[in-house]
Design a protein around this motif. Structure first.
Motif, mmCIF file in Angstrom:
data_model
loop_
_atom_site.group_PDB
_atom_site.id
_atom_site.type_symbol
_atom_site.label_atom_id
_atom_site.label_comp_id
_atom_site.label_asym_id
_atom_site.label_seq_id
_atom_site.Cartn_x
_atom_site.Cartn_y
_atom_site.Cartn_z
ATOM 1 N N HIS A 74 -2.856 7.270 9.987
ATOM 2 C CA HIS A 74 -2.675 6.313 8.895
ATOM 3 C C HIS A 74 -1.973 6.971 7.705
ATOM 4 C CE1 HIS A 74 -3.489 2.950 6.257
ATOM 5 N NE2 HIS A 74 -3.949 3.823 5.372
ATOM 6 N N HIS A 92 1.851 6.298 5.875
ATOM 7 C CA HIS A 92 2.216 6.167 4.457
ATOM 8 C C HIS A 92 3.451 7.014 4.147
ATOM 9 C CE1 HIS A 92 -0.818 3.809 2.358
ATOM 10 N NE2 HIS A 92 -1.756 4.311 3.154
ATOM 11 N N CYS A 97 -4.040 -0.379 -0.425
ATOM 12 C CA CYS A 97 -4.496 -0.027 0.923
ATOM 13 C C CYS A 97 -6.006 0.140 0.944
ATOM 14 C CB CYS A 97 -3.822 1.276 1.370
ATOM 15 S SG CYS A 97 -4.218 1.687 3.059
ATOM 16 N N GLY A 122 -7.447 1.650 3.773
ATOM 17 C CA GLY A 122 -7.717 2.594 4.874
ATOM 18 C C GLY A 122 -8.299 3.908 4.393
ATOM 19 N N HIS A 131 -7.800 8.067 4.012
ATOM 20 C CA HIS A 131 -6.648 8.961 3.818
ATOM 21 C C HIS A 131 -7.080 10.401 3.709
ATOM 22 C CE1 HIS A 131 -5.745 4.999 2.006
ATOM 23 N NE2 HIS A 131 -4.636 5.142 2.718
#
Ligand SMILES: [Zn+2]
Length: 404
Positions: free
Chosen positions: A96, A100, A195, A197, A199
């Motif tokens: 993920h 980006h 976002c 998600g 990271h």
């Protein structure tokens, strides 16, 4: 709402209280007040893990709630420890975060907009709205790995939906309300977007970003990529392929491509030569078959049963034989467990081979058809098949047809 314990620092565990537990097909869905298990969303795969003794195979979002798919029930009101499995989390986080960097840089370098992202257990893709050249893909890959090497920080801030219009982002989200999380890679120099998600904290944790493949897709570009250990495994796999080919072609790794091309060229030349020689040979075989053919009512019945060969060779032979106007060719070839047959007539022969092949199909249990002057078919051969005997029966049948 389910509080997300992983939100700020990617926490893998937390203490929680079970709020609900519902029996569903294949197990139980558990709702807690807080969770460290990331639910499938935004293209990122769900975490797996444990809630107390229950094994969690998947988590899903339902509005602001997170439901965990568990293998057993847990009583409402009980305090539990939730732990997400570290390895899949790390893998998903890595892919993920790599997405980006690739999307951010594709936008900055080429003005290409990410219009789709998909992550699976064994691959990840990004769809860009712009068609990139091979050189641009290579440039993107180099710049992405420079961003990894610079070990830039990844930071999150939470703003209110209405503040968004004053903030410049790669992807300007519209219509969002409430708490919105914005993620910055290198303070926006690499990427910035809303976002939810998980990271990495520093880009260096990704290790390696590899674009494994790319193709034209809906007028833009689809990129397949792998990050971290996935990229390492992909490189090892490809190195194995090159090493195996290098041994097979007795070449250095850097010479493998030219060795493969050279062998392909040689093979094509050999095939061409074989085709020409076969054509020449068929001329003699055809002459021999015509020589031994029975003449029935002015038609020469040319029949043969060959061992091996391909359908196109049989076709060439039938064409050579029926260059003679009075020839009727009924040719068979056994190839492994298949019987192939070609029927053709010379210009002076009235009988239709399209009709004749129906009788052949029936006799050998095969399928075939064609035109009045040309037909072909094939049949399976079992161990018990008496092909020679059947061909003799077909000969007698053809003779009877020609005798009228
Ligand atoms: Zn993200």
């Amino acid at each position: 709402m389910t509080k997300r314990a992983y939100y700020n620092d990617g926490a893998l565990s937390c203490e929680a209280v079970v709020l609900d537990c519902v029996a569903v097909e294949g197990g139980y869905e558990i709702l807690t007040d807080v969770t460290s298990i990331f639910p499938e969303s935004g293209g990122q795969l769900s975490d797996t893990g444990r809630i107390g003794d229950a094994v969690i195979s998947h988590a899903r979002e339902d509005g602001e709630l997170v439901w965990h798919m568990a293998d057993r029930a847990i009583e409402k009101g009980i305090k539990v420890t939730i732990v997400a499995d570290q390895e899949p989390r790390m893998d998903h986080t890595c892919q993920h975060s790599g997405e980006h960097i690739l999307s951010g840089l594709a936008s900055k370098l080429f003005g290409a907009v990410n219009v789709g992202f998909h992550m699976a257990e064994d691959y990840a893709t990004i769809d860009l709205d712009t068609l990139l050249t091979h050189e641009q893909i290579q440039q993107l890959q180099r710049e992405a790995n420079r961003a990894v090497q610079r070990n830039v920080p990844v930071s999150c801030v939470v703003v209110q939906g209405e503040e968004l219009e004053n903030i410049t982002l790669r992807k300007q989200a519209k219509g969002l309300t409430g708490d919105i999380r914005i993620v910055y890679f290198d303070e926006g120099n690499v990427d910035s977007c809303t976002c939810c998600g998980t990271h990495v904290a520093l880009s260096g944790e990704i290790g390696y970003i590899k674009i494994t493949s790319h193709m034209k897709y809906k007028g833009g570009t689809r990129i397949w990529f792998a990050c971290g250990m996935r990229a390492v495994e992909d490189s090892l796999k490809n190195q194995d392929i090159v090493d195996t080919l290098a041994v097979r072609f007795s070449a250095k790794a850097e010479d493998v491509v030219s060795a493969v091309i050279r062998q392909g060229d040689e093979l094509n030349a050999a095939k061409h030569q074989l085709r020409e020689r076969t054509q020449q040979l068929q001329k003699y075989v055809a002459a021999e078959l015509l020589e031994g053919a029975e003449n029935i009512n002015g038609t020469r019945l040319v029949m043969s049963l060959q061992q091996g060969g391909q359908m196109n060779e049989l076709k060439t032979l039938a064409e050579k034989v029926t260059e003679q106007p009075d020839a009727l060719a009924v040719l068979f070839a056994k190839n492994g467990d298949t019987l192939m047959y070609q029927l053709a007539r010379g210009k002076g022969v009235k009988h239709s081979v399209r009709e004749l092949i129906q009788a052949v199909n029936a006799a050998v249990g095969g399928k075939g058809g064609g035109r009045d002057d040309f037909a072909q078919g094939s049949a399976p051969i079992s161990g018990a098949s008496d092909v020679e005997g059947t061909v003799e029966q077909i000969r007698n049948y053809c003779k009877a047809v020609l005798k009228g």
